[in-house]
Design an enzyme around this catalytic site. Structure first.
Site, PDB file in Angstrom:
ATOM      1  N   GLY A 188      48.437  68.543  14.256  1.00  0.00           N
ATOM      2  CA  GLY A 188      48.505  69.816  13.580  1.00  0.00           C
ATOM      3  C   GLY A 188      49.739  70.288  12.866  1.00  0.00           C
ATOM      4  CD  GLU A 224      44.513  63.913  19.275  1.00  0.00           C
ATOM      5  OE1 GLU A 224      44.338  62.863  19.906  1.00  0.00           O
ATOM      6  OE2 GLU A 224      43.706  64.851  19.253  1.00  0.00           O
ATOM      7  N   PRO A 225      49.028  63.468  15.373  1.00  0.00           N
ATOM      8  CG  PRO A 225      51.100  62.663  14.634  1.00  0.00           C
ATOM      9  CD  PRO A 225      50.234  62.762  15.865  1.00  0.00           C
ATOM     10  N   GLY A 226      47.860  63.851  12.023  1.00  0.00           N
ATOM     11  CA  GLY A 226      47.183  63.171  10.922  1.00  0.00           C
ATOM     12  C   GLY A 226      47.873  63.538   9.614  1.00  0.00           C
ATOM     13  NE  ARG A 262      42.990  69.646   2.535  1.00  0.00           N
ATOM     14  CZ  ARG A 262      43.979  70.505   2.444  1.00  0.00           C
ATOM     15  NH1 ARG A 262      44.733  70.524   1.355  1.00  0.00           N
ATOM     16  NH2 ARG A 262      44.254  71.329   3.417  1.00  0.00           N
ATOM     17  CB  CYS A 322      27.564  69.624 -12.857  1.00  0.00           C
ATOM     18  SG  CYS A 322      27.581  68.870 -14.468  1.00  0.00           S
TER      19      CYS A 322
END
Ligand code: LLP
Length: 438
Positions: free
Chosen positions: A255, A297-299, A337, A367
């Site tokens: 996070g 557990e960083p992503g 995003r 579209c």
């Protein structure tokens, strides 16, 4: 861009003597020419540096009694799992697809952790058959299904239990997961987490190693993990008291936030980890609880700033008195995003035109009107068809969230090293798009 004077968003972005934008020392105009656009770039050096920031801080603070897992949902393809293995990282996976990708890249099964709030029977079987290291069990249904599957396989499966500590990390709603009313895990506050632990301890084919929680993503608040420790360690102590079991592992999830624009803070990850370690040690000592083996557990903070996306401008539309658009050859299919979370991004023109800039909405070719990559970005007034633009910090949750909406092929991933560049994921073709159609 008003030139060399401008400070770039990140140390791996610069301009060369021709005024061209560079990424990891490579000329982006030349890369666009060589590989075509849209194009995902990944700075391998930065990716490895980000892993080492965590690994070194973990070693310094905990010795060998800790592990960093890369949350591979942020970007999952074979080469990234190979790099993670080389960097001594474990991985967090959330599907049989991610597990298969990792294993097919030679990633060691025992370093794979398997998450998810609704694992299917097929997922569970696949993970057990492949002897992955640890399940992060989300709920009682999964606990029972996994116990049965492990029994069939004749193994004792290591597990962590996911609990919700009731922490609000003040990030955006879609990624806020630590609250009591979350779809993930069992709540400590309601007593359900304690019951979950009791159930887990009763399963003969499961070895309960500890607890997991994840409070949210793109977290900046300095005290978020400290407050989480203040809930989790007392809960571990309460488990010891009520159930007579001292659980040896604690995983606080991922996070840490990253810098998408100049307004965002640059988090000093080693400093934050040192604070977390000191707090965890103090809290454990206070409750006379043995220091748990610590995992995170960083992503995003591993891959985001290692990424950049290049696009070619297709149309420039000016509506006098209203607004201006620059439309590019990608959009919500390769980066959803903004459409999903209104996420901010920094955008650069790949050539350095010393001329006035205008505000344009950078939109895609899909579209629908919601296909906005970034509203109101400053780009040279003379921008035109054929120009290259770069969207920064796209290493996390872009490639991994890409779709084939409108049957548009997904871009390739090209890795950049000091020596050169190579393709890690090839460009999808029109034939790929019909490959599954009967
Ligand atoms: N661990 C668990 C259990 C998670 O659910 C996540 C992210 C992570 C670790 C990694 O968190 P990170 O270090 O990347 O913040 N698609 C969204 C982000 C979703 C995050 C989901 N879970 C976005 O594009 O912002």
């Amino acid at each position: 861009m008003q030139g060399e004077m401008q400070k770039m968003l990140s140390g791996n972005i610069d301009r060369n003597e021709r005024g061209h934008l560079t990424f990891a020392g490579h000329d982006t105009v030349a890369l666009a020419e060589q590989y075509g656009t849209p194009l995902y770039l990944m700075d391998e050096t930065r990716l490895r540096e980000n892993c080492r920031l965590y690994r070194d801080a973990f070693r310094r603070c905990f010795g060998e009694n800790a592990q960093v897992l890369y949350a591979s949902k942020a970007a999952a393809f074979r080469q990234i799992y190979r790099i993670m293995a080389e960097e001594g990282m474990g991985v967090d996976t959330v599907s049989a697809g991610e597990i298969r990708t990792a294993l097919s890249a030679g990633f060691p099964a025992e370093q794979i952790y398997f998450h998810g709030n609704c694992k299917t029977d097929a997922d569970i079987r696949c993970a057990v058959e492949n002897r992955i290291g640890c399940f992060v069990v989300d709920n009682v249904e999964e606990l029972l299904a996994l116990n049965a599957e492990a029994g069939k396989a004749g193994i004792r499966q290591k597990i962590l239990l996911r609990v919700t500590p009731g922490i609000d990390p003040h990030t955006y709603a879609a990624v806020n997961t630590g609250c009591v009313d979350s779809k993930f895990g069992a709540a400590i506050e309601t007593g359900q987490a304690m019951e979950f632990v009791r159930e887990a301890l009763a399963q003969p084919n499961l070895e309960l190693r500890g607890l997991h929680c994840h409070v949210g993503s793109q977290v900046f608040g300095e005290d978020v993990y400290l407050r989480t420790i203040d809930i989790m360690v007392p809960f571990l102590a309460e488990i010891r008291e009520k159930l007579g079991c001292t659980l040896p592992e604690l995983n606080l999830g991922g996070g840490y936030g990253v810098r998408y624009t100049a307004d965002d803070e640059q988090i000093d990850i080693p400093a934050r980890i040192a604070e977390v370690a000191a707090h965890l040690k103090a809290k454990s000592a206070e409750l006379d609880f043995p220091l748990p083996r610590f995992l995170m557990e960083p992503g995003r903070s591993i891959v985001a700033d290692a990424g950049m996306t290049l696009y070619t401008v297709g149309t420039v539309k000016r509506i006098p008195g209203y607004k201006n658009y620059v439309a590019i050859d990608g959009g919500m299919g390769d980066n959803p995003r903004f459409a999903l979370y209104e996420s901010r991004y920094t955008v650069y023109h790949a050539e350095n035109r010393e001329e006035p800039e205008t505000a344009f909405d950078l939109v895609g070719r899909y579209c629908e009107s919601g296909d906005i990559v970034q509203p109101a970005v400053s780009l040279p007034d003379s921008i035109r068809r054929g120009d290259i633009v770069a969207v920064c910090t796209t290493g996390a949750y872009n490639y991994s969230m890409a779709s084939n909406y409108n049957r548009i092929p997904r871009p390739p991933v090209v890795m950049l090293t000091p020596e050169g560049s190579y393709i890690a994921v090839r460009r999808e073709t029109l034939d790929d798009l019909t490959a599954l159609d009967l």
